[in-house]
Motif scaffolding. Structure first.
Motif, PDB file in Angstrom:
ATOM      1  N   THR A  66       0.832  -1.201   0.000  1.00 19.68           N
ATOM      2  CA  THR A  66       0.000   0.000   0.000  1.00 19.68           C
ATOM      3  C   THR A  66       0.866   1.251   0.000  1.00 19.68           C
ATOM      4  N   HIS A  67       0.415   2.245  -0.763  1.00 15.81           N
ATOM      5  CA  HIS A  67       1.076   3.557  -0.793  1.00 15.81           C
ATOM      6  C   HIS A  67       0.249   4.558   0.019  1.00 15.81           C
ATOM      7  N   LEU A  68      -0.225   4.130   1.154  1.00 13.64           N
ATOM      8  CA  LEU A  68      -1.078   4.975   1.990  1.00 13.64           C
ATOM      9  C   LEU A  68      -0.392   6.292   2.348  1.00 13.64           C
ATOM     10  N   TYR A  69       0.924   6.279   2.356  1.00 12.81           N
ATOM     11  CA  TYR A  69       1.693   7.482   2.694  1.00 12.81           C
ATOM     12  C   TYR A  69       1.560   8.590   1.650  1.00 12.81           C
ATOM     13  N   TYR A  70       0.972   8.291   0.475  1.00 12.28           N
ATOM     14  CA  TYR A  70       0.751   9.342  -0.531  1.00 12.28           C
ATOM     15  C   TYR A  70      -0.136  10.452   0.014  1.00 12.28           C
ATOM     16  N   GLU A  71      -0.992  10.100   0.987  1.00  7.80           N
ATOM     17  CA  GLU A  71      -1.826  11.124   1.640  1.00  7.80           C
ATOM     18  C   GLU A  71      -0.939  11.901   2.605  1.00  7.80           C
ATOM     19  N   ASP A  82      -1.677  14.913   4.103  1.00  3.67           N
ATOM     20  CA  ASP A  82      -2.361  15.653   5.159  1.00  3.67           C
ATOM     21  C   ASP A  82      -2.409  14.782   6.415  1.00  3.67           C
ATOM     22  N   PRO A  83      -1.787  15.208   7.516  1.00  2.00           N
ATOM     23  CA  PRO A  83      -1.696  14.360   8.717  1.00  2.00           C
ATOM     24  C   PRO A  83      -3.057  13.897   9.238  1.00  2.00           C
ATOM     25  N   GLU A  84      -4.022  14.803   9.229  1.00  2.09           N
ATOM     26  CA  GLU A  84      -5.348  14.456   9.749  1.00  2.09           C
ATOM     27  C   GLU A  84      -6.031  13.408   8.871  1.00  2.09           C
ATOM     28  N   LEU A  85      -5.971  13.601   7.559  1.00  3.19           N
ATOM     29  CA  LEU A  85      -6.588  12.641   6.642  1.00  3.19           C
ATOM     30  C   LEU A  85      -5.870  11.296   6.681  1.00  3.19           C
ATOM     31  N   ARG A  86      -4.545  11.347   6.835  1.00 10.05           N
ATOM     32  CA  ARG A  86      -3.775  10.107   6.920  1.00 10.05           C
ATOM     33  C   ARG A  86      -4.132   9.336   8.183  1.00 10.05           C
ATOM     34  N   ASP A  87      -4.317  10.040   9.279  1.00  7.35           N
ATOM     35  CA  ASP A  87      -4.734   9.381  10.517  1.00  7.35           C
ATOM     36  C   ASP A  87      -6.115   8.754  10.373  1.00  7.35           C
ATOM     37  N   GLN A  88      -6.979   9.435   9.638  1.00 10.40           N
ATOM     38  CA  GLN A  88      -8.314   8.875   9.393  1.00 10.40           C
ATOM     39  C   GLN A  88      -8.235   7.598   8.555  1.00 10.40           C
ATOM     40  N   LEU A  89      -7.340   7.598   7.572  1.00 11.73           N
ATOM     41  CA  LEU A  89      -7.128   6.389   6.776  1.00 11.73           C
ATOM     42  C   LEU A  89      -6.667   5.235   7.664  1.00 11.73           C
ATOM     43  N   MET A  90      -5.724   5.521   8.541  1.00 15.42           N
ATOM     44  CA  MET A  90      -5.220   4.485   9.439  1.00 15.42           C
ATOM     45  C   MET A  90      -6.302   4.010  10.398  1.00 15.42           C
ATOM     46  N   GLN A  91      -7.107   4.922  10.887  1.00 13.89           N
ATOM     47  CA  GLN A  91      -8.161   4.545  11.812  1.00 13.89           C
ATOM     48  C   GLN A  91      -9.173   3.618  11.139  1.00 13.89           C
ATOM     49  N   SER A 109       8.051   8.340   7.603  1.00 14.96           N
ATOM     50  CA  SER A 109       7.221   9.166   8.471  1.00 14.96           C
ATOM     51  C   SER A 109       6.022   8.376   8.983  1.00 14.96           C
ATOM     52  N   LEU A 110       5.378   7.635   8.077  1.00 10.00           N
ATOM     53  CA  LEU A 110       4.211   6.858   8.466  1.00 10.00           C
ATOM     54  C   LEU A 110       4.608   5.639   9.303  1.00 10.00           C
ATOM     55  N   SER A 111       5.677   4.965   8.912  1.00 11.15           N
ATOM     56  CA  SER A 111       6.072   3.766   9.658  1.00 11.15           C
ATOM     57  C   SER A 111       6.586   4.115  11.053  1.00 11.15           C
ATOM     58  N   GLU A 112       7.151   5.304  11.221  1.00  7.84           N
ATOM     59  CA  GLU A 112       7.595   5.725  12.550  1.00  7.84           C
ATOM     60  C   GLU A 112       6.427   6.190  13.412  1.00  7.84           C
ATOM     61  N   GLN A 113       5.380   6.692  12.757  1.00  6.80           N
ATOM     62  CA  GLN A 113       4.195   7.105  13.498  1.00  6.80           C
ATOM     63  C   GLN A 113       3.381   5.892  13.962  1.00  6.80           C
TER      64      GLN A 113
END
Length: 255
Positions: free
Chosen positions: A8-13, A15-24, A49-53
């Motif tokens: 997955t290229h989920l990190y393409y998003e 925007d931190p808030e939208l990315r958190d929503q994707l993860m949720q 950035s995403l894998s460390e978060q």
């Protein structure tokens, strides 16, 4: 239930808030393991950035995507190799050959592919292969370089039963994504004849969105629709399907 999105290229998003929503939404749908391939040097910081978060959920991979193999590919490879030396990664990927967009770069795509396979062998890591309209070209290189260390996933597999059997005979897994849910893809007939022991799940988000969201932007939470389709084909529960495919992903990535 634990579902694993092996690509997955989920990190393409960005925007931190939208990315958190994707993860949720992933976690709500039991998609709690996500493997993140970069595509070039510029995407590396986004992956980490995403894998460390989300260190318990997101696992980085590094490589040079075949569509990004340009005249400067050796500089790109040098940079990526330096990053690999300083980072914890779980695969070399995504790498491979893509002849859909540009056939003139075949020779340098082949060179880049061989170089990155050598990395994987040296580091004892799996490879994640991008193959588009280039099965024979990729198969030739894999056969040439095959040894006990060469292993991994044919990402986004959508080929024939004969091709699937060749991949499996080489010791690789098939990455099954949204294409499985498409009415006329024929992939359902192929996977019907293949043991689940050789399959892993993926979304390739934001691409290849499964039914019922086809035509919209894909996201990893939609993996549950791919999983349900495969479970239906195999006539088992989605829980059993999740257990088997996640187990397979652990065999590939070692985590």
């Amino acid at each position: 239930m634990i579902l694993t999105d092996t690509h997955t290229h989920l990190y393409y998003e960005k925007d931190p808030e939208l990315r958190d929503q994707l993860m949720q939404r992933c976690l709500e749908n039991k998609v709690s393991r996500l493997f993140l391939p970069n595509v070039d040097s510029e995407s590396i910081p986004l992956v980490f950035s995403l894998s460390e978060q989300y260190p318990e959920n997101c696992f980085p991979m590094l490589g040079l995507h075949p569509c990004d193999v340009k005249d400067n590919f050796k500089e790109e490879l040098t940079f990526i190799e330096q990053e690999i030396a300083q980072r914890k990664i779980y695969a070399i990927g995504e790498i491979g050959i893509d002849l859909h967009w540009d056939k003139t770069t075949l020779s340098i795509q082949q060179e880049a592919f061989r170089i990155q396979i050598a990395w994987a062998k040296k580091l004892d890591l799996p490879i994640v292969i991008h193959c588009r309209e280039a099965f024979d070209e990729i198969f030739e290189i894999i056969c040439e370089l095959k040894d006990e260390k060469l292993r991994g996933i044919f990402h986004c597999f959508s080929g024939t039963l004969e091709q699937a059997e060749k991949v499996i005979d080489l010791g690789f897994y098939l990455g099954i994504g949204g294409v499985l849910t498409y009415k006329n893809s024929g992939l359902d007939k192929v996977v019907e004849q293949i043991s689940l022991d050789y399959l892993v799940l993926e979304t390739d988000s934001p691409y290849l969105t499964p039914v019922p969201f086809r035509g919209k932007t894909n996201e990893s939470s939609y993996l549950i629709y791919v999983a349900q389709k495969l479970a239906d084909i195999k006539q088992i529960s989605i829980e059993s399907l999740a257990e088997i495919t996640t187990h397979n992903s652990k065999l590939v990535f070692g985590v």
